[in-house]
Design an enzyme around this catalytic site. Structure first.
Site, PDB file in Angstrom:
ATOM      1  N   GLU A  47       0.822  -1.224   0.000  1.00 31.21           N
ATOM      2  CA  GLU A  47       0.000   0.000   0.000  1.00 31.21           C
ATOM      3  C   GLU A  47       0.851   1.267   0.000  1.00 31.21           C
ATOM      4  O   GLU A  47       1.292   1.721   1.057  1.00 31.21           O
ATOM      5  CB  GLU A  47      -0.945   0.021   1.221  1.00 31.21           C
ATOM      6  N   LYS A  85      -2.433  -1.871  -3.247  1.00 30.48           N
ATOM      7  CA  LYS A  85      -3.496  -1.017  -2.675  1.00 30.48           C
ATOM      8  C   LYS A  85      -3.098   0.447  -2.840  1.00 30.48           C
ATOM      9  O   LYS A  85      -2.474   1.044  -1.952  1.00 30.48           O
ATOM     10  CB  LYS A  85      -3.691  -1.377  -1.192  1.00 30.48           C
TER      11      LYS A  85
HETATM   12  C1  5MM Z   1      -8.087   1.526   8.402  1.00 35.51           C
HETATM   13  O1  5MM Z   1      -7.142   2.563   8.395  1.00 35.51           O
HETATM   14  C2  5MM Z   1      -5.778   2.240   8.130  1.00 35.51           C
HETATM   15  C3  5MM Z   1      -4.892   3.195   8.875  1.00 35.51           C
HETATM   16  O2  5MM Z   1      -4.763   2.809  10.163  1.00 35.51           O
HETATM   17  P1  5MM Z   1      -3.679   3.594  11.088  1.00 35.51           P
HETATM   18  O3  5MM Z   1      -3.422   4.935  10.451  1.00 35.51           O
HETATM   19  O4  5MM Z   1      -4.384   3.689  12.375  1.00 35.51           O
HETATM   20  O5  5MM Z   1      -2.495   2.723  11.109  1.00 35.51           O
HETATM   21  C4  5MM Z   1      -5.404   2.544   6.675  1.00 35.51           C
HETATM   22  O6  5MM Z   1      -4.128   2.063   6.337  1.00 35.51           O
HETATM   23  C5  5MM Z   1      -6.378   1.963   5.762  1.00 35.51           C
HETATM   24  O7  5MM Z   1      -6.232   0.570   5.709  1.00 35.51           O
HETATM   25  C6  5MM Z   1      -6.226   2.523   4.376  1.00 35.51           C
HETATM   26  O8  5MM Z   1      -5.755   3.843   4.353  1.00 35.51           O
HETATM   27  C7  5MM Z   1      -7.568   2.514   3.708  1.00 35.51           C
HETATM   28  O9  5MM Z   1      -8.490   3.196   4.543  1.00 35.51           O
HETATM   29  P2  5MM Z   1      -9.339   4.341   3.896  1.00 35.51           P
HETATM   30  O10 5MM Z   1     -10.144   4.879   5.041  1.00 35.51           O
HETATM   31  O11 5MM Z   1      -8.383   5.327   3.306  1.00 35.51           O
HETATM   32  O12 5MM Z   1     -10.174   3.622   2.845  1.00 35.51           O
END
Ligand code: 5MM
Length: 336
Positions: A175, A217
């Site tokens: 990601e 991702k």
């Molecule tokens: C679920 O949020 C994840 C971030 O967690 P932390 O910042 O607490 O480590 C994040 O990596 C998430 O998996 C991705 O950004 C995708 O989430 P969004 O909300 O952007 O779809």
């Protein structure tokens, strides 16, 4: 077909996508506080257990990314959380990075940490039932950012992470997230995202990663949040596809987008258009956190012991995302 490729395809095929429920305790506390719920291990579990037992898990969710706390928790009936997820046919996954820290010698930029001791932690997560993992590199966009240093060092860490994960028999989600904050144009986002993704694959190839056994991702190509360059959803889809076509090797089975702060509808609409005009052979699906959970969290906060309304709201969102992953979503379906 390798075992890793099989796992990746199981997670992202047939309109299924990923529920990113891997908020660290700090982020989850912000989310819960914003809806006036106290952040305790019990409340974090309560909300997540309600989502993971929803009907739409069977049809729409191929994998769930968990946080360290959650993968070790058990349901109110004593079932381990990874078992609850597997029982709906989805694959349990785990976030294994330990967060983005300040990058030395590059003010305002981040490097994701978590490689120390990773091989040992992966073994434990595998024993707990995880079959895929996630590591997020985060990049800001400005005239100077992301710097060569941030691009190189995050790509290197992502590749070392991916190598250890594949060695342990799990699929790494790679990601690289370029953030929406800023006043940059969508073309700047396109160029910088392409540069970041290409560097990630240079490093993944150098580290001999089986590219058929990863899931990418990325962010979609958007103009910065404060930018005057407002582009249409069609342009978002075209530019996102242009970026991925030019930077992702053909062996990669699929791409699962993050929502990155887009509203639930925007994230769904953009994914639908991407699938309508998908001129690549990659599966294009979702790995959404906020864009799958936001409305459900608001409803749940009104009655944290009530299950039905929260599950109905989550089921609807998951269904809409799944339709978008097949290019079959339309705005009218939102109100049915
Ligand atoms: C679920 O949020 C994840 C971030 O967690 P932390 O910042 O607490 O480590 C994040 O990596 C998430 O998996 C991705 O950004 C995708 O989430 P969004 O909300 O952007 O779809």
């Amino acid at each position: 077909m390798s075992d890793l490729n099989k796992i990746a395809l199981k997670i992202i095929s047939n309109g299924k996508g990923i529920l990113a429920a891997d908020e660290s305790n700090g982020t989850m506390t912000k989310r819960l506080t914003s809806v006036n719920v106290t952040s305790t291990p019990e409340n974090r579990l309560l909300f997540r257990e309600i989502l993971f037992s929803s009907e739409s898990m069977k049809e729409c969710i191929g994998g769930v990314i968990l946080y360290d706390e959650t993968i070790k928790q058990t349901t109110s009936l004593g079932k381990p959380i990874p078992e609850l997820i597997s029982s709906s046919g989805a694959v349990p996954g785990i976030k294994v990075d330990t967060g983005a820290k300040d990058l030395a010698n590059s003010s305002g930029e981040k490097i994701t940490e978590g490689l120390d001791g990773l091989r040992v932690r992966l073994k434990k997560y595998y024993e707990l039932g995880a079959r895929f993992t996630k590591w997020r590199g985060v990049y800001s966009i400005s005239d100077e950012h992301p710097s060569k240093l941030a691009i190189y060092s995050n790509a290197h860490s992502l590749a070392r992470y991916a190598a250890l994960v594949q060695e342990s028999g799990m699929v790494p989600i790679v990601e690289p997230e370029l953030l929406m904050e800023g006043n940059h144009s969508s073309d700047v986002c396109l160029n910088k995202t392409s540069e970041v993704i290409k560097k990630c694959f240079d490093e993944l190839i150098l580290h001999k990663i089986d590219l058929s056994g990863i899931i990418l991702k990325p962010n979609m190509i958007l103009a910065g949040e404060q930018s005057k360059d407002k582009i249409s959803n069609e342009e978002v889809a075209h530019k996102t596809l242009k970026c991925l076509k030019g930077s992702v090797p053909g062996e990669v089975p699929g791409i699962a987008f993050l929502s990155g702060g887009q509203s639930e509808i925007e994230a769904t609409k953009n994914l639908n258009l991407i699938n309508n005009i998908n001129n690549t052979k990659f599966i294009m699906t979702y790995s959404y956190g906020r864009a799958l959970q936001q409305s459900a969290l608001k409803i749940w906060s009104k009655n944290i012991d009530g299950i039905e309304a929260t599950q109905n709201t989550f089921n609807h969102r998951a269904k809409m995302c799944s339709l978008a992953a097949k290019g079959k979503w339309s705005y009218e379906l939102e109100s049915k």
